[in-house]
Design an enzyme around this catalytic site. Structure first.
Site, PDB file in Angstrom:
ATOM      1  N   ASP A 170       1.051  -1.133   0.030  1.00 34.74           N
ATOM      2  CA  ASP A 170       0.014   0.070   0.029  1.00 34.74           C
ATOM      3  C   ASP A 170       0.956   1.116  -0.062  1.00 34.74           C
ATOM      4  OD1 ASP A 170      -1.354   2.253   1.045  1.00 34.74           O
ATOM      5  OD2 ASP A 170      -3.015   0.942   1.765  1.00 34.74           O
ATOM      6  N   HIS A 171       1.014   2.014  -1.235  1.00 30.29           N
ATOM      7  CA  HIS A 171       2.132   2.786  -1.161  1.00 30.29           C
ATOM      8  C   HIS A 171       2.038   4.008  -0.272  1.00 30.29           C
ATOM      9  CE1 HIS A 171      -0.704   5.056  -3.690  1.00 30.29           C
ATOM     10  NE2 HIS A 171       0.096   6.234  -3.593  1.00 30.29           N
ATOM     11  N   HIS A 233      -5.788   2.786   1.388  1.00 33.84           N
ATOM     12  CA  HIS A 233      -4.859   3.813   2.133  1.00 33.84           C
ATOM     13  C   HIS A 233      -5.553   4.717   3.326  1.00 33.84           C
ATOM     14  CE1 HIS A 233      -3.079   3.234  -1.538  1.00 33.84           C
ATOM     15  NE2 HIS A 233      -3.913   4.103  -2.576  1.00 33.84           N
TER      16      HIS A 233
END
Ligand code: BG6
Length: 487
Positions: A170-171, A233
């Site tokens: 999950d960036h 996010h």
């Protein structure tokens, strides 16, 4: 490192530039080798050209890696693709001393994740810890489209890889400011004692984007804001903000606490899901003084699409720390600005000593964690305006990353995360129980909206979302922290 989906957009925009930076910083091992896999019928040299094009600033070290990069063109469903890949991997063990270490990066469409993982295992590429070597798999979001499909995907991947080999990315977890939530909370004595329902009145998380769906209409139509941003996010940012202190920064200790927090988020009934959510879709409007089309006019979007591009939710966390504190989250595309922040509003003072008229510009204390774009932390508090009278207003104490750490280049999320996967640090990756728990929270909204009454509101591009979203927060006496594009 093997990238599946090597000819795709994510590889060119995020993965390759991150690798080029890692090479430049000298943190890639000497024998680091790159293999691309995709359907596009490229030769090795065409792949190398594409890689070079995506990383025009790559230095000598990176250029040396690119010059040796290999490419497998083939169908992801066919055996010979994986046979060829296995051959190349063995070759690189011999010629480049990669020592049996493999990092597989799945940057394909999600529908292929399970199949690729299974095929890698069938071809002997998924073994962990064979004579000290590792084999890991990095999986992009979205991980499933609801709880049931995420569980099914998990079963498929677990048939091939053990949980400790799986790195779900999950960036947002790679963003410096997201990680700094941990530093702020647990490296400072002053915040933790007030970080609870006794002092905090409301928590607000905003992930606003001014871009539209760009060229991803086809993908987005089947996702929507809930699946694209909230399930992953936003839940991750919330978990770090609201969880208890872990006992160490070990991957599992941090993830245990995140899971516990996610477990404490109340699962709404269908009626509550409708009552506590506002879904919106952008219509035509103006962004940065330019007219832009509405979502339904975007490429690959149905003219009567019901997909939400905006979502506001009111969540409840049922534990001792947060009981009774409303948690508002919202995300949207084509909002006026790009801005991600977490704002904690403190309760008012129990008794205001000062004249209400002369202190009407005094607001409650707010601590704002600015995740992007102007990364920083600010605290709003009351101060006396100079002069004879006791005139008070709110002022801001501001910490800015750019000013404080001038000159240090904040590594992009991908750079940090890819490196962590290489060295086997899973702290910032999402464990399977976290994924499940996040789906458990969002699934009821999906169900509720598929019933009549799960209505969609519209908002002009360039506005802060549908009016209904304002009503959602006003019902609790609050208001959204909207920022003017100019400020
Ligand atoms: C991605 C979403 O995960 O995150 C995109 O799929 C979104 O729709 C992007 O635009 C936002 O990331 P960032 O880092 O620009 O906030």
């Amino acid at each position: 490192m093997v990238i599946f989906g090597a000819s795709g957009d994510l590889t060119a925009r995020k993965i390759l530039p991150a690798l080029a930076h890692l090479a430049e910083r000298g943190v890639l091992d000497q024998g680091f080798s790159l293999i691309g896999v995709a359907r596009t019928p490229w030769s090795d040299s065409e792949f190398r050209q594409q890689v070079a094009r995506a990383t025009p600033d790559g230095g000598d070290r990176w250029r040396a890696i690119v010059a040796e990069a290999r490419y497998v063109s083939g169908d992801y469903g066919e055996d010979r693709t994986y046979r060829r890949l296995a051959e190349l991997l063995e070759e690189s063990d011999e010629s480049r001393s990669t020592a049996g270490n493999r990092l597989f990066y799945l940057a394909t469409i999600p529908g292929l994740f399970g199949r690729i993982a299974g095929a890698l295992s069938d071809h002997g590429c998924a073994r962990s810890d064979v004579e000290g070597s590792f084999s890991r798999i990095v999986i992009e979001k979205p991980f499933g489209r609801d709880l049931a499909s995420a569980q099914e995907l998990d079963r498929e991947i677990h048939r091939a890889f053990n949980e400790d080999q799986i790195y779900r990315i999950d960036h947002y977890m790679g963003k410096e400011t997201v990680q700094n939530v941990l530093a702020l909370r647990f490296a400072n004595a002053i915040f933790e004692p007030v970080w609870n329902r006794q002092y905090i009145e409301e928590v607000q998380v905003t992930v606003a984007e001014n871009i539209g769906v760009e060229h991803r209409g086809g993908f987005y139509e089947h996702a929507g804001a809930l699946r694209d941003m909230i399930q992953n996010h936003v839940m991750q940012v919330l978990a770090l903000t609201l969880m208890e202190s872990p006992t160490s920064t070990d991957a599992d200790r941090v993830r245990d606490e995140k899971v516990k927090l996610l477990q404490a988020i109340a699962i709404p009934t269908p009626d509550e899901a409708v009552d506590r959510s506002v879904r919106g879709q952008y219509g035509p409007g103006v962004i940065d003084s330019q007219p832009v089309v509405g979502y339904r006019e975007e490429e690959d979007v149905a003219p009567d699409s019901q997909t939400e591009t905006f979502l506001a939710l009111r969540l409840k966390v049922e534990n001792w720390r947060w009981a009774g504190v409303p948690i508002f989250v919202r995300t949207g595309k084509r909002l006026p600005v790009r801005m991600t922040e977490v704002a904690l509003t403190f309760k008012p003072v129990p008794f205001l000593l000062f004249n209400e008229r002369t202190s009407r510009d005094l607001r409650q204390n707010v601590l704002v964690l600015r995740i992007q774009p102007e990364e920083g932390i600010s605290l709003e508090f009351g101060a006396k305006v100079p002069g004879e009278k006791f005139h008070l207003r709110s002022v801001e104490m501001d910490f800015s990353y750019a000013k404080e750490f001038a000159g240090s280049r904040a590594a992009g999320g991908y750079e940090r995360l890819i490196h962590d996967a290489m060295v086997g640090d899973a702290t910032l990756f999402i464990r399977s129980d976290e994924v499940e728990q996040a789906w458990r929270i969002v699934d009821p909204y999906l169900t509720a909206w598929s019933e009549p009454g799960g209505a969609l509101s519209f908002y002009p591009a360039g506005s802060w979302g549908p009016h209904m979203a304002d009503l959602l927060i006003e019902r609790s006496g609050g208001e959204w922290r909207n920022h003017d594009p100019a400020t």
